[in-house]
Design a protein around this motif. Structure first.
Motif, PDB file in Angstrom:
ATOM      1  N   ASP A 153       0.832  -1.198   0.000  1.00 12.35           N
ATOM      2  CA  ASP A 153       0.000   0.000   0.000  1.00 12.35           C
ATOM      3  C   ASP A 153       0.873   1.258   0.000  1.00 12.35           C
ATOM      4  OD1 ASP A 153      -1.763   2.088   0.576  1.00 12.35           O
ATOM      5  OD2 ASP A 153      -2.981   0.872   1.938  1.00 12.35           O
ATOM      6  N   ALA A 154       0.767   2.066  -1.049  1.00 15.99           N
ATOM      7  CA  ALA A 154       1.565   3.286  -1.152  1.00 15.99           C
ATOM      8  C   ALA A 154       1.240   4.281  -0.048  1.00 15.99           C
ATOM      9  CB  ALA A 154       1.345   3.929  -2.521  1.00 15.99           C
ATOM     10  N   GLU A 155      -0.016   4.293   0.422  1.00  9.77           N
ATOM     11  CA  GLU A 155      -0.389   5.219   1.493  1.00  9.77           C
ATOM     12  C   GLU A 155       0.296   4.845   2.805  1.00  9.77           C
ATOM     13  OE1 GLU A 155      -4.552   5.834   1.918  1.00  9.77           O
ATOM     14  OE2 GLU A 155      -4.871   6.322  -0.196  1.00  9.77           O
ATOM     15  N   VAL A 156       0.453   3.555   3.053  1.00  3.77           N
ATOM     16  CA  VAL A 156       1.191   3.109   4.238  1.00  3.77           C
ATOM     17  C   VAL A 156       2.656   3.496   4.105  1.00  3.77           C
ATOM     18  CG1 VAL A 156       1.960   1.098   5.549  1.00  3.77           C
ATOM     19  CG2 VAL A 156      -0.413   1.225   4.738  1.00  3.77           C
ATOM     20  N   ALA A 157       3.245   3.214   2.953  1.00  4.85           N
ATOM     21  CA  ALA A 157       4.668   3.522   2.739  1.00  4.85           C
ATOM     22  C   ALA A 157       4.954   5.009   2.873  1.00  4.85           C
ATOM     23  CB  ALA A 157       5.098   3.023   1.362  1.00  4.85           C
ATOM     24  N   ALA A 158       3.985   5.840   2.490  1.00  2.23           N
ATOM     25  CA  ALA A 158       4.184   7.292   2.538  1.00  2.23           C
ATOM     26  C   ALA A 158       4.379   7.814   3.951  1.00  2.23           C
ATOM     27  CB  ALA A 158       3.001   7.992   1.883  1.00  2.23           C
ATOM     28  N   LYS A 159       3.966   7.050   4.962  1.00  2.00           N
ATOM     29  CA  LYS A 159       4.108   7.479   6.355  1.00  2.00           C
ATOM     30  C   LYS A 159       5.519   7.208   6.900  1.00  2.00           C
ATOM     31  CE  LYS A 159      -0.302   8.568   6.826  1.00  2.00           C
ATOM     32  NZ  LYS A 159      -0.800   8.199   5.487  1.00  2.00           N
ATOM     33  N   ALA A 160       6.350   6.521   6.129  1.00  2.00           N
ATOM     34  CA  ALA A 160       7.687   6.143   6.589  1.00  2.00           C
ATOM     35  C   ALA A 160       8.686   7.271   6.352  1.00  2.00           C
ATOM     36  CB  ALA A 160       8.143   4.871   5.871  1.00  2.00           C
ATOM     37  N   ASP A 161       9.794   7.206   7.074  1.00  2.00           N
ATOM     38  CA  ASP A 161      10.881   8.168   6.887  1.00  2.00           C
ATOM     39  C   ASP A 161      11.702   7.845   5.644  1.00  2.00           C
ATOM     40  OD1 ASP A 161      10.280   9.428   9.416  1.00  2.00           O
ATOM     41  OD2 ASP A 161      11.237   7.713  10.381  1.00  2.00           O
ATOM     42  N   SER A 162      11.825   6.567   5.338  1.00  2.00           N
ATOM     43  CA  SER A 162      12.527   6.141   4.123  1.00  2.00           C
ATOM     44  C   SER A 162      11.715   5.046   3.452  1.00  2.00           C
ATOM     45  CB  SER A 162      13.944   5.643   4.439  1.00  2.00           C
ATOM     46  OG  SER A 162      13.904   4.542   5.332  1.00  2.00           O
ATOM     47  N   GLN A 163      11.803   4.993   2.130  1.00  2.00           N
ATOM     48  CA  GLN A 163      10.999   4.054   1.366  1.00  2.00           C
ATOM     49  C   GLN A 163      11.869   3.258   0.400  1.00  2.00           C
ATOM     50  OE1 GLN A 163       7.506   5.806  -0.501  1.00  2.00           O
ATOM     51  NE2 GLN A 163       7.467   7.444   1.017  1.00  2.00           N
ATOM     52  N   TYR A 164      11.550   1.977   0.319  1.00  2.00           N
ATOM     53  CA  TYR A 164      12.198   1.079  -0.627  1.00  2.00           C
ATOM     54  C   TYR A 164      11.102   0.412  -1.454  1.00  2.00           C
ATOM     55  CZ  TYR A 164      16.422   1.311   2.327  1.00  2.00           C
ATOM     56  OH  TYR A 164      17.518   1.729   3.053  1.00  2.00           O
ATOM     57  N   THR A 165      11.452   0.025  -2.661  1.00  2.00           N
ATOM     58  CA  THR A 165      10.547  -0.788  -3.466  1.00  2.00           C
ATOM     59  C   THR A 165      11.236  -2.104  -3.793  1.00  2.00           C
ATOM     60  OG1 THR A 165      11.338   0.221  -5.527  1.00  2.00           O
ATOM     61  CG2 THR A 165       9.383   1.189  -4.497  1.00  2.00           C
ATOM     62  N   MET A 166      10.431  -3.154  -3.944  1.00  3.65           N
ATOM     63  CA  MET A 166      10.972  -4.466  -4.264  1.00  3.65           C
ATOM     64  C   MET A 166      10.197  -5.054  -5.422  1.00  3.65           C
ATOM     65  SD  MET A 166      12.393  -7.104  -1.548  1.00  3.65           S
ATOM     66  CE  MET A 166      13.694  -8.238  -2.074  1.00  3.65           C
ATOM     67  N   SER A 167      10.918  -5.554  -6.390  1.00  2.00           N
ATOM     68  CA  SER A 167      10.312  -6.168  -7.567  1.00  2.00           C
ATOM     69  C   SER A 167      11.184  -7.322  -8.020  1.00  2.00           C
ATOM     70  CB  SER A 167      10.176  -5.139  -8.696  1.00  2.00           C
ATOM     71  OG  SER A 167       9.621  -5.723  -9.849  1.00  2.00           O
ATOM     72  N   ASP A 168      10.587  -8.515  -8.127  1.00  2.00           N
ATOM     73  CA  ASP A 168      11.322  -9.712  -8.553  1.00  2.00           C
ATOM     74  C   ASP A 168      12.599  -9.912  -7.745  1.00  2.00           C
ATOM     75  OD1 ASP A 168       9.412 -10.276 -10.549  1.00  2.00           O
ATOM     76  OD2 ASP A 168      10.409  -8.942 -11.951  1.00  2.00           O
ATOM     77  N   GLY A 169      12.501  -9.670  -6.437  1.00  2.00           N
ATOM     78  CA  GLY A 169      13.624  -9.910  -5.549  1.00  2.00           C
ATOM     79  C   GLY A 169      14.661  -8.814  -5.477  1.00  2.00           C
ATOM     80  N   VAL A 170      14.494  -7.757  -6.258  1.00  2.00           N
ATOM     81  CA  VAL A 170      15.473  -6.670  -6.304  1.00  2.00           C
ATOM     82  C   VAL A 170      14.962  -5.477  -5.490  1.00  2.00           C
ATOM     83  CG1 VAL A 170      16.722  -5.057  -7.778  1.00  2.00           C
ATOM     84  CG2 VAL A 170      16.320  -7.405  -8.556  1.00  2.00           C
ATOM     85  N   LEU A 171      15.776  -5.029  -4.537  1.00  2.00           N
ATOM     86  CA  LEU A 171      15.425  -3.932  -3.644  1.00  2.00           C
ATOM     87  C   LEU A 171      16.054  -2.625  -4.146  1.00  2.00           C
ATOM     88  CD1 LEU A 171      14.049  -3.269  -0.828  1.00  2.00           C
ATOM     89  CD2 LEU A 171      16.373  -3.440   0.101  1.00  2.00           C
ATOM     90  N   THR A 172      15.235  -1.584  -4.203  1.00  2.00           N
ATOM     91  CA  THR A 172      15.699  -0.270  -4.635  1.00  2.00           C
ATOM     92  C   THR A 172      15.211   0.778  -3.662  1.00  2.00           C
ATOM     93  OG1 THR A 172      15.518  -0.983  -6.940  1.00  2.00           O
ATOM     94  CG2 THR A 172      15.760   1.389  -6.535  1.00  2.00           C
ATOM     95  N   GLN A 173      16.090   1.665  -3.215  1.00  2.00           N
ATOM     96  CA  GLN A 173      15.677   2.737  -2.326  1.00  2.00           C
ATOM     97  C   GLN A 173      15.091   3.885  -3.151  1.00  2.00           C
ATOM     98  OE1 GLN A 173      18.560   4.202   0.486  1.00  2.00           O
ATOM     99  NE2 GLN A 173      16.988   5.269   1.678  1.00  2.00           N
ATOM    100  N   ARG A 174      13.942   4.385  -2.670  1.00  2.00           N
ATOM    101  CA  ARG A 174      13.304   5.508  -3.329  1.00  2.00           C
ATOM    102  C   ARG A 174      13.860   6.805  -2.772  1.00  2.00           C
ATOM    103  NH1 ARG A 174       6.921   4.624  -3.200  1.00  2.00           N
ATOM    104  NH2 ARG A 174       7.048   6.238  -4.788  1.00  2.00           N
ATOM    105  N   VAL A 175      14.221   7.710  -3.649  1.00  2.00           N
ATOM    106  CA  VAL A 175      14.782   8.990  -3.256  1.00  2.00           C
ATOM    107  C   VAL A 175      13.690  10.043  -3.317  1.00  2.00           C
ATOM    108  CG1 VAL A 175      16.523  10.733  -3.735  1.00  2.00           C
ATOM    109  CG2 VAL A 175      17.030   8.316  -4.144  1.00  2.00           C
ATOM    110  N   ALA A 176      13.539  10.801  -2.216  1.00  2.00           N
ATOM    111  CA  ALA A 176      12.508  11.833  -2.158  1.00  2.00           C
ATOM    112  C   ALA A 176      12.749  12.893  -3.225  1.00  2.00           C
ATOM    113  CB  ALA A 176      12.476  12.471  -0.783  1.00  2.00           C
ATOM    114  N   ALA A 177      11.658  13.375  -3.807  1.00  2.00           N
ATOM    115  CA  ALA A 177      11.790  14.404  -4.856  1.00  2.00           C
ATOM    116  C   ALA A 177      12.227  15.725  -4.241  1.00  2.00           C
ATOM    117  CB  ALA A 177      10.444  14.557  -5.547  1.00  2.00           C
TER     118      ALA A 177
END
Length: 224
Positions: A200-224
């Motif tokens: 849930d993107a709304e849940v993730a938005a409440k975090a201080d830092s966010q990562y996304t995971m797809s097919d086992g690969v983790l990527t940190q999202r950088v704030a705009a």
């Protein structure tokens, strides 16, 4: 703030399936981090590697300067019991116990007396709006109430890190928002770091830092 949890090049395979691939992750003391991804992306597998529940196939996980793979099973179990907390999608409460007894479990397992453990449990439950239901069996609770008890149980012993696997995934939107707000407020008050796995993107938005995971690969999202 210093780093309480770090993963370097973590990989996890199930047979021939690569669930997690070369993941790097850091968590500061008191920080809330979200790992977002769809079902089957590998996010829950990574969570259990970070928590020392699953040993990674490759790479290292370090908690407070100690590499988890270097700990004997007994010390690793003690660490999870005393310094970590867990919240699951469906609460995983013991239905034969009361709200108060479920919440006090981590304290009782740590050797704290029943009387003191129940006082501490009651304090946390009151902060989560459950102070009037201490003696109710958890089998008689609503979904939102059950998750509040699960949150209380995870935080009652003031752990360094709580791992939350889709903590609001089984709730309707109103209850989900309320439980998440109360969970993060209490965690931040206690300076407990949190790792939340969610789709849930709304849940993730409440975090201080966010990562996304797809097919086992983790990527940190950088704030705009």
């Amino acid at each position: 703030m210093d780093i309480i949890l770090r993963a370097n090049g973590v990989g996890l395979t199930y047979g021939t399936e690569q669930a997690v691939s070369n993941a790097d992750f850091t968590l500061k003391r008191g920080e809330v981090a979200a790992i977002m991804g769809s079902s089957g992306s590998g996010k829950s597998s990574l969570l259990y590697c970070l928590a020392g529940v699953l040993p990674p196939t490759s790479g290292t996980v370090t908690f407070d300067g100690v590499q988890l793979s270097h700990l004997p099973d007994g010390e690793l179990s003690a660490l999870r019991r005393t310094r970590l907390g867990f919240v699951f999608q469906y609460g995983e409460l013991l239905p034969e116990l009361t709200v108060e007894e479920n919440t006090a479990l981590p304290l009782r397992l740590a050797g704290i007396s029943k009387a003191h453990a129940h006082v501490m449990a009651g304090q946390v439950l009151k902060r989560l709006g459950m102070g009037d239901l201490l003696r109710r069996r958890t089998s008689k609770l609503s979904g939102g109430q059950s998750q509040r008890v699960a949150v209380a149980r995870a935080l009652v012993h003031r752990p360094d890190v709580v791992f939350a696997d889709e903590p609001t995934g089984a709730l309707d939107s109103v209850n989900a928002a309320a439980v998440l707000r109360e969970f993060l407020q209490l965690a931040r008050r206690q300076k407990t770091a949190v790792v939340i796995v969610t789709h849930d993107a709304e849940v993730a938005a409440k975090a201080d830092s966010q990562y996304t995971m797809s097919d086992g690969v983790l990527t940190q999202r950088v704030a705009a």
